[in-house]
Write an enzyme that holds these catalytic residues in place. Structure first.
Site, PDB file in Angstrom:
ATOM      1  N   SER A 139       0.832  -1.203   0.000  1.00 34.26           N
ATOM      2  CA  SER A 139       0.000   0.000   0.000  1.00 34.26           C
ATOM      3  C   SER A 139       0.862   1.246   0.000  1.00 34.26           C
ATOM      4  CB  SER A 139      -0.933   0.025   1.220  1.00 34.26           C
ATOM      5  OG  SER A 139      -0.200   0.289   2.400  1.00 34.26           O
ATOM      6  N   LYS A 140       0.251   2.344  -0.402  1.00 35.49           N
ATOM      7  CA  LYS A 140       0.939   3.633  -0.365  1.00 35.49           C
ATOM      8  C   LYS A 140       1.216   4.042   1.074  1.00 35.49           C
ATOM      9  CE  LYS A 140      -1.711   4.931  -4.471  1.00 35.49           C
ATOM     10  NZ  LYS A 140      -2.912   5.663  -4.937  1.00 35.49           N
TER      11      LYS A 140
END
Length: 298
Positions: free
Chosen positions: A261-262
């Site tokens: 994920s970011k």
């Protein structure tokens, strides 16, 4: 084949950061399934969050996808350009008596939950909204909205689920073949937020409206969104929208077992590319067969 009856797939990233390998996996699976079905691949930019979404991230998305050898049909749909569509859907739900304004702050919600040990949580782990619609009159809610107070618009889930009745969706496997029917459980989400004072939509509402308006027949996305499909099926039923077929593919995990994920700083596709990695290497790392690489004809 007429586009109106061709299988239609979409990849729908948010431009709030750089794409990582998990995004590449989802985009490539959409592309592979669209090819196999003789279908179309669309690109949608989910940019309803104006505070976090930036033009430079959108430009990076387009660059990364093209580098992977993907192509999509024009035009690209940007959610920020279609707020009127979501507002119309919201008004329709409100006209059915299914929407109410809530004024409780996040801290008030946390305090209420803390006072109730064992309070149920939704499939994502967040506590269900702990206040009752009946605790405040509709007149008082309207007065506070008119006064300009911050508010969230919530779906009265019990009423909505009762109106829609039992729901399910058809799940298509990948890479294995086969189809199963999964019962929807929207009540597990409680009274979800579907819009806010400053924004006429939420992810849940926007995604079902977009899929219908774009003629999407196959929604292919990560397994972390499987449970949310219950909310989406409910909204589709209430709004009279078609139900796509769904595929929720396995996620890529990092060395600690977390999904990429970011928010945790997973390595971006740009960094991999700048480090000398080739598109076929990314396909292998994403666990998507490299055969069929190259630009789609559209």
């Amino acid at each position: 084949m007429n586009d109106s009856i061709r299988p239609t797939f979409r990849f729908a990233p948010s431009p709030n950061g750089l794409l990582h390998l998990g995004h590449a996996r989802s985009a490539l699976i959409n592309d592979a399934m669209a090819r196999a079905a003789g279908g179309r691949l669309l690109l949608r930019i989910e940019d309803i969050d104006a505070a976090r979404c930036r033009p430079e991230y959108e430009a990076a998305i387009l660059e990364d996808l093209a580098w992977l050898g993907l192509a999509w049909e024009a035009p690209v749909r940007r959610q920020s350009e279609h707020m009127a569509d979501y507002r119309a859907a919201l008004e329709r739900l409100a006209g059915m008596g299914l929407v109410y304004a809530s004024f409780e702050s996040r801290s008030a919600i946390r305090r209420a939950v803390a006072e109730r040990p064992g309070w149920p949580r939704d499939p994502d782990g967040a506590p269900l909204f702990p206040f009752s619609r009946a605790a405040m009159s509709e007149e008082e809610r309207a007065r506070r909205q008119a006064a300009g107070e911050p508010y969230a618009l919530r779906l009265d889930m019990k009423r909505a689920a009762a109106l829609a009745g039992p729901l399910d969706w058809r799940e298509i496997g990948w890479p294995e073949s086969g189809e199963t029917t999964i019962a929807a459980d929207p009540l597990a989400w409680g009274d979800v937020v579907i819009a806010r004072k400053e924004m006429p939509t939420s992810y849940h509402l926007a995604v079902v409206v977009d899929d219908a308006l774009q003629g999407v027949t196959h929604v292919v996305r990560g397994a972390d969104l499987r449970a949310a499909t219950s909310v989406h099926r409910l909204l589709q039923s209430l709004l009279g929208l078609p139900a796509p077929l769904y595929t929720h593919h396995a996620l890529l995990l990092d060395g600690e077992g977390r999904k990429l994920s970011k928010s945790i700083g997973s390595q971006s596709l740009r960094a991999l590319r700048e480090g000398g990695m080739e598109p076929d290497e990314v396909r292998r790392l994403a666990d998507v067969c490299p055969s069929g690489a190259g630009s789609r004809s559209g």
